[in-house]
Enzyme design. Structure first.
Site, PDB file in Angstrom:
ATOM      1  N   ALA A  72       0.824  -1.208   0.000  1.00 25.61           N
ATOM      2  CA  ALA A  72       0.000   0.000   0.000  1.00 25.61           C
ATOM      3  C   ALA A  72       0.858   1.258   0.000  1.00 25.61           C
ATOM      4  CB  ALA A  72      -0.938   0.004   1.200  1.00 25.61           C
ATOM      5  N   CYS A 303       3.925   0.692  12.611  1.00 27.75           N
ATOM      6  CA  CYS A 303       4.862   1.325  11.679  1.00 27.75           C
ATOM      7  C   CYS A 303       5.786   2.316  12.377  1.00 27.75           C
ATOM      8  CB  CYS A 303       4.103   2.022  10.554  1.00 27.75           C
ATOM      9  SG  CYS A 303       3.111   0.905   9.560  1.00 27.75           S
TER      10      CYS A 303
END
Length: 357
Positions: A72, A303
């Site tokens: 993504a 992340c």
């Protein structure tokens, strides 16, 4: 081990694994062909990719094309960098780093503020030169659902394109009203290493990876196994969406009971209920995670874990650095068992209470 980190990644669906195995055959099989070759094995692999493309597209609006990418993040970069140059890129303050950092790297970022409930409303101005607006549908850290239909309308009013990061929403709820939509396989029980960008008909993109343009706007040999796994996961998500939603709602209701002494970060209702982001003042999250090693959960966005910095999302909704660092995120979904959630809650609460909280 108990897995409660569904926003980071999801368990691979058995159906997706089975779909992949056909295209991992070695020399004795026929599934290892290059899908961009014109011989029989290549055409078979190509057919598998096109079936998967249709399945991925079935969860997206009509009137667009699906471009497979490596993930993504690549899809988002293709959307932002490939859709033009110059002008401002308006992005919400709680976007994933793939959006925020890309807009900042282009020296084009205009940051849209969000409420304490974690929503980015349209009652704010964007620069006159805005060429693209990006607002995610479900936030990856706190799970809040954004008013993307309203933002799409706002984008059209200023003649800008509209991008949705739908990584957390894809397969869970309808994703509509956009010019571009970024999705990822491994967030809906597909394999890692494959994502996609949906692009509305009429929107042209400049390739950001040149070399072969196998995907028209994206170069690189596609993996039939990864694409087939993505397609199978998307097909399954469509079939099980109502069932999955009911299961998540039951887990959410029980989780709110089990963690009733904790403070919820973000809105209670305008959120995906598979995301429980909560805090306790004074909590040492590192100690908590060390003492609950059998429970897989997050101290924030996966992340950004390990950076030592407080979550930019929690800061954006008004939390102090200390409150942000007192927060944990629990994510659950299709394969989470109620008894596992209850056992995890018992361990986490006991460890928190051992800290005198």
């Amino acid at each position: 081990m108990i897995y409660l980190d569904y926003q980071s990644t999801t368990p691979l669906a058995p159906e997706a694994r089975d779909a992949m195995l056909r295209w991992l055959d070695g020399p004795e099989g026929t599934g290892f062909g290059n899908p961009h070759s014109s011989h029989r094995m290549g055409r078979q692999a190509k057919a598998a990719i096109e079936l998967a493309r249709d399945r991925v597209a079935a969860l997206l609006p009509a009137g667009g094309r699906v471009i497979f990418t490596g993930n993504a993040c690549e899809a988002i970069n293709l959307a932002i960098r490939g859709s033009g140059s110059g002008g401002s890129v308006s992005v919400s303050a709680i976007e994933h780093a793939a959006v925020l950092d890309t807009a900042k790297a282009l020296n084009a970022a205009h940051i849209l503020n969000v409420s304490k409930e974690g929503q980015c409303n349209t009652a704010q101005d964007v620069p006159a030169d805005t060429r693209l607006i990006a607002v995610m549908q479900i936030n990856n850290e706190i799970g809040t659902v954004q008013p993307t239909i309203d933002w799409h309308r706002k984008a059209k009013e200023v003649n800008a394109l509209f991008l949705i990061d739908a990584v957390q929403a894809y397969g869970k709820m309808e994703v509509t009203h956009a010019d571009m939509i970024a999705v990822s396989a491994h967030k809906l029980h597909g394999p890692k290493g494959i994502g996609a960008l949906w692009v509305r008909d009429g929107v042209e993109l400049d390739p950001q990876i040149t070399g072969g343009l196998q995907e028209s706007e994206r170069s690189g040999t596609l993996s039939p196994a990864l694409v087939a796994g993505f397609g199978a996961a998307a097909h399954l998500a469509k079939e099980l969406r109502e069932q999955d939603a009911e299961h998540v709602e039951a887990l959410w209701t029980r989780a709110r009971e089990l963690f009733s002494d904790w403070t919820l970060n973000g809105a209670e209702d305008a959120r995906w209920h598979g995301n429980l982001n909560i805090r306790r003042n004074g909590l040492d999250v590192n100690r908590l995670m060390s003492e609950c090693r059998g429970v897989m959960f997050s101290a924030g966005s996966a992340c950004a874990s390990g950076s030592g910095r407080p979550s930019h999302v929690l800061k954006a909704i008004g939390l102090s650095d200390k409150q942000a660092k007192n927060s944990i995120r629990l994510g659950f979904g299709r394969y989470t068992q109620m008894e596992d959630l209850e056992k995890a809650a018992q361990e986490i609460n006991a460890a928190a209470e051992a800290q005198g909280l």
